[in-house]
Scaffold this motif. Structure first.
Motif, PDB file in Angstrom:
ATOM      1  N   PHE A 190       0.825  -1.206   0.000  1.00 29.96           N
ATOM      2  CA  PHE A 190       0.000   0.000   0.000  1.00 29.96           C
ATOM      3  C   PHE A 190       0.865   1.264   0.000  1.00 29.96           C
ATOM      4  N   LEU A 191       1.905   1.282   0.809  1.00 28.01           N
ATOM      5  CA  LEU A 191       2.786   2.457   0.867  1.00 28.01           C
ATOM      6  C   LEU A 191       3.529   2.649  -0.452  1.00 28.01           C
ATOM      7  N   PHE A 192       3.855   1.551  -1.138  1.00 26.60           N
ATOM      8  CA  PHE A 192       4.518   1.656  -2.434  1.00 26.60           C
ATOM      9  C   PHE A 192       3.619   2.366  -3.443  1.00 26.60           C
ATOM     10  N   PHE A 193       2.379   1.928  -3.551  1.00 30.19           N
ATOM     11  CA  PHE A 193       1.452   2.564  -4.494  1.00 30.19           C
ATOM     12  C   PHE A 193       1.084   3.973  -4.041  1.00 30.19           C
ATOM     13  N   LEU A 194       1.077   4.191  -2.737  1.00 32.33           N
ATOM     14  CA  LEU A 194       0.822   5.539  -2.228  1.00 32.33           C
ATOM     15  C   LEU A 194       1.908   6.492  -2.694  1.00 32.33           C
ATOM     16  N   ALA A 195       3.165   6.051  -2.645  1.00 32.74           N
ATOM     17  CA  ALA A 195       4.278   6.878  -3.104  1.00 32.74           C
ATOM     18  C   ALA A 195       4.194   7.130  -4.606  1.00 32.74           C
ATOM     19  N   VAL A 196       3.786   6.104  -5.357  1.00 34.24           N
ATOM     20  CA  VAL A 196       3.667   6.250  -6.817  1.00 34.24           C
ATOM     21  C   VAL A 196       2.620   7.294  -7.164  1.00 34.24           C
ATOM     22  N   TYR A 197       1.462   7.218  -6.533  1.00 35.49           N
ATOM     23  CA  TYR A 197       0.394   8.178  -6.812  1.00 35.49           C
ATOM     24  C   TYR A 197       0.766   9.580  -6.330  1.00 35.49           C
ATOM     25  N   TYR A 198       1.498   9.642  -5.222  1.00 40.32           N
ATOM     26  CA  TYR A 198       1.908  10.961  -4.704  1.00 40.32           C
ATOM     27  C   TYR A 198       2.866  11.644  -5.679  1.00 40.32           C
ATOM     28  N   LEU A 199       3.791  10.880  -6.226  1.00 39.60           N
ATOM     29  CA  LEU A 199       4.745  11.443  -7.182  1.00 39.60           C
ATOM     30  C   LEU A 199       4.056  11.865  -8.481  1.00 39.60           C
ATOM     31  N   LYS A 200       2.911  11.240  -8.764  1.00 37.30           N
ATOM     32  CA  LYS A 200       2.143  11.623  -9.946  1.00 37.30           C
ATOM     33  C   LYS A 200       1.264  12.843  -9.699  1.00 37.30           C
ATOM     34  N   GLY A 201       1.265  13.344  -8.458  1.00 38.24           N
ATOM     35  CA  GLY A 201       0.506  14.553  -8.150  1.00 38.24           C
ATOM     36  C   GLY A 201      -0.901  14.319  -7.651  1.00 38.24           C
ATOM     37  N   ALA A 202      -1.212  13.119  -7.176  1.00 37.17           N
ATOM     38  CA  ALA A 202      -2.547  12.831  -6.660  1.00 37.17           C
ATOM     39  C   ALA A 202      -2.813  13.645  -5.396  1.00 37.17           C
ATOM     40  N   ASP A 203      -4.072  13.977  -5.162  1.00 35.89           N
ATOM     41  CA  ASP A 203      -4.465  14.807  -4.022  1.00 35.89           C
ATOM     42  C   ASP A 203      -4.587  13.942  -2.771  1.00 35.89           C
ATOM     43  N   ILE A 204      -3.452  13.561  -2.214  1.00 36.73           N
ATOM     44  CA  ILE A 204      -3.407  12.756  -0.997  1.00 36.73           C
ATOM     45  C   ILE A 204      -2.358  13.348  -0.060  1.00 36.73           C
ATOM     46  N   HIS A 205      -2.564  13.192   1.229  1.00 32.74           N
ATOM     47  CA  HIS A 205      -1.606  13.709   2.204  1.00 32.74           C
ATOM     48  C   HIS A 205      -1.790  12.995   3.536  1.00 32.74           C
ATOM     49  N   PHE A 206      -0.710  12.918   4.294  1.00 31.07           N
ATOM     50  CA  PHE A 206      -0.763  12.326   5.626  1.00 31.07           C
ATOM     51  C   PHE A 206      -1.395  13.314   6.601  1.00 31.07           C
ATOM     52  N   THR A 207      -2.024  12.761   7.651  1.00 30.36           N
ATOM     53  CA  THR A 207      -2.535  13.590   8.752  1.00 30.36           C
ATOM     54  C   THR A 207      -2.040  12.999  10.067  1.00 30.36           C
ATOM     55  N   GLY A 208      -2.328  13.686  11.159  1.00 30.05           N
ATOM     56  CA  GLY A 208      -1.890  13.218  12.470  1.00 30.05           C
ATOM     57  C   GLY A 208      -2.492  11.887  12.876  1.00 30.05           C
ATOM     58  N   TRP A 209      -3.569  11.490  12.217  1.00 35.99           N
ATOM     59  CA  TRP A 209      -4.206  10.216  12.544  1.00 35.99           C
ATOM     60  C   TRP A 209      -3.312   9.031  12.205  1.00 35.99           C
ATOM     61  N   ILE A 210      -2.293   9.269  11.414  1.00 34.79           N
ATOM     62  CA  ILE A 210      -1.400   8.168  11.048  1.00 34.79           C
ATOM     63  C   ILE A 210      -0.671   7.610  12.272  1.00 34.79           C
ATOM     64  N   PHE A 211      -0.486   8.463  13.297  1.00 32.82           N
ATOM     65  CA  PHE A 211       0.203   8.005  14.507  1.00 32.82           C
ATOM     66  C   PHE A 211      -0.674   7.076  15.345  1.00 32.82           C
ATOM     67  N   LEU A 212      -1.958   6.996  15.009  1.00 31.25           N
ATOM     68  CA  LEU A 212      -2.861   6.087  15.716  1.00 31.25           C
ATOM     69  C   LEU A 212      -2.937   4.714  15.048  1.00 31.25           C
ATOM     70  N   THR A 213      -2.081   4.477  14.060  1.00 29.59           N
ATOM     71  CA  THR A 213      -2.091   3.193  13.373  1.00 29.59           C
ATOM     72  C   THR A 213      -1.935   2.006  14.325  1.00 29.59           C
ATOM     73  N   PRO A 214      -1.031   2.068  15.333  1.00 26.03           N
ATOM     74  CA  PRO A 214      -0.959   0.950  16.293  1.00 26.03           C
ATOM     75  C   PRO A 214      -2.273   0.732  17.034  1.00 26.03           C
ATOM     76  N   VAL A 215      -2.998   1.824  17.319  1.00 30.95           N
ATOM     77  CA  VAL A 215      -4.296   1.691  17.982  1.00 30.95           C
ATOM     78  C   VAL A 215      -5.302   1.010  17.060  1.00 30.95           C
ATOM     79  N   PHE A 216      -5.279   1.390  15.789  1.00 30.81           N
ATOM     80  CA  PHE A 216      -6.170   0.750  14.819  1.00 30.81           C
ATOM     81  C   PHE A 216      -5.898  -0.757  14.753  1.00 30.81           C
ATOM     82  N   LEU A 217      -4.623  -1.129  14.721  1.00 28.02           N
ATOM     83  CA  LEU A 217      -4.262  -2.545  14.661  1.00 28.02           C
ATOM     84  C   LEU A 217      -4.715  -3.276  15.916  1.00 28.02           C
ATOM     85  N   LEU A 218      -4.519  -2.634  17.065  1.00 29.02           N
ATOM     86  CA  LEU A 218      -4.940  -3.237  18.327  1.00 29.02           C
ATOM     87  C   LEU A 218      -6.441  -3.474  18.345  1.00 29.02           C
TER      88      LEU A 218
END
Length: 295
Positions: free
Chosen positions: A156-184
Motif C-alpha cells: 500500500f505504501l509503495f502505491f501511495l508513493a507512486v500516486y503521490y509522485l504523480k501529483g494525486a491529491d493525498i496527504h498524511f494527517t496526524g491520525w497516522i500516529f494512531l495506526t498501532p491503535v487501529f491494529l490493536l
C-alpha cells in the motif's frame, strides 16, 4: 480447590507432600485468564506463528506471494466494478488507493476472526495430547496475520508513493500516529469475536460457516467500498452503528487525508472492543475445561 478422587484429600495438600510445583485443574472461574502463564508460553506462541507462516508456503506454487496477490486482486476488482462501472465516490482519492486502504485494514480483521473461530476444532488433536495455555493459539493467529498485514501495508505504501509522485491529491494527517491503535482494535475485535465463536463451535460446528458468510456481509456495512460521507443520510446510521467504521475511516484519514471520524467515535469503539474481548476470554475460559468432551 480440587480433591484427589480416591482419598478425598485436597489436591494442594497432595502437591505439598509430593513436592509438585504445578497443578493443572479444570475448576476455574470466568475471570481466571492466567495472563501471566500465557506470557510464559511466548516461545510456544513463536513456534505457532512460524508454523502458520510455513503452512502458507508449503506445497504451493506462489507461496508468500499470496499475501501480495490477494489484496491486489481484490482491489483491482473493486476498482473496476465500483470505481469504473458503478462510479461510486471515493472522497477525491484515487479509487485504487481508496479500495486498497480499505482492503488492507479489513483483511487483518477478517483473517483474525475467521481463523480464530476454528481454534478448538482445528487443533483438537493437539489440545488433547499436551497441556499449554489454550489462548496461545488464537494469540499466535493474530501475530501471524500481523506479518501478512505488514507485507500488505508495504504494498500500500509503495502505491501511495507512486500516486503521490504523480501529483494525486493525498496527504498524511496526524491520525497516522494512531495506526498501532487501529491494529490493536482490529486484533481485539477479531480475537474477541473469533474466540466467542470457537467456544460455541465445540457444540455447533456449522457456526464456522456462518461466520465466514457474516464477515462477508459485514464488509458491506463497513466503509470499505463506500466512504461514510458518501452514504445517503437516511442510511448512514448503518455504517455509523458499526464499531469497525471509525477504524477503517481513521486508517484512511491518516494515510490518505480522506475520512470522516472523530476521537469520540474512536474511543467508543475502543471501549466496545474491550468488552467483546473480555466476553470472549470469559467464555473461552469457561468452555476450555470441557471442550474435549464435545469437540
Amino acid at each position: 480447590m480440587s480433591e484427589n478422587p480416591q482419598t478425598n484429600v485436597p489436591a494442594h495438600s497432595v502437591a505439598a507432600d509430593e513436592g509438585w510445583t504445578t497443578i493443572i485443574t479444570p475448576h476455574r472461574g470466568w475471570l481466571d485468564w492466567r495472563l501471566g502463564q500465557l506470557w510464559r508460553y511466548r516461545d510456544l506462541i513463536t513456534l505457532f506463528v512460524w508454523r502458520d507462516f510455513v503452512s502458507v508456503s508449503k506445497q504451493t506454487i506462489l507461496g508468500p506471494l499470496w499475501h501480495v496477490i490477494q489484496p491486489l486482486l481484490t482491489t483491482i476488482t473493486f476498482t473496476l466494478i465500483f470505481g469504473k462501472i458503478a462510479k461510486l465516490p471515493t472522497n477525491g482519492v484515487p479509487p485504487f488507493l481508496f479500495y486498497l486502504a480499505g482492503t488492507v485494514s479489513w483483511s487483518y480483521f477478517a483473517n483474525n476472526i475467521n481463523k480464530t473461530s476454528s481454534t478448538f476444532v482445528s487443533n483438537a488433536s493437539l489440545l488433547g495430547k499436551v497441556y499449554f495455555h489454550r489462548l496461545a493459539i488464537p494469540v499466535s493467529v493474530a501475530i501471524s496475520n500481523l506479518v501478512s498485514f505488514a507485507i500488505q501495508l508495504g504494498i500500500f505504501l509503495f502505491f501511495l508513493a507512486v500516486y503521490y509522485l504523480k501529483g494525486a491529491d493525498i496527504h498524511f494527517t496526524g491520525w497516522i500516529f494512531l495506526t498501532p491503535v487501529f491494529l490493536l482494535m482490529l486484533a481485539g475485535y477479531g480475537l474477541g469475536g473469533g474466540i466467542i465463536v470457537s467456544a460455541l463451535t465445540t457444540r455447533y460446528r456449522d457456526l464456522t460457516q456462518l461466520v465466514t458468510f457474516s464477515v462477508q456481509l459485514l464488509m458491506y456495512a463497513t466503509p470499505v467500498i463506500l466512504p461514510l460521507s458518501a452514504m445517503p443520510e437516511k442510511y448512514r446510521w448503518v455504517l455509523q452503528a458499526n464499531p469497525l467504521t471509525p477504524v477503517v475511516e481513521g486508517f484512511r484519514l491518516g494515510f490518505l487525508g480522506a475520512g470522516d471520524v472523530t476521537l469520540t467515535q474512536l474511543g467508543a469503539s475502543f471501549g466496545l472492543m474491550l468488552v467483546v474481548l473480555a466476553v470472549g476470554m470469559m467464555l473461552f475460559t469457561h468452555v476450555e475445561k470441557t471442550f474435549m468432551d464435545t469437540v
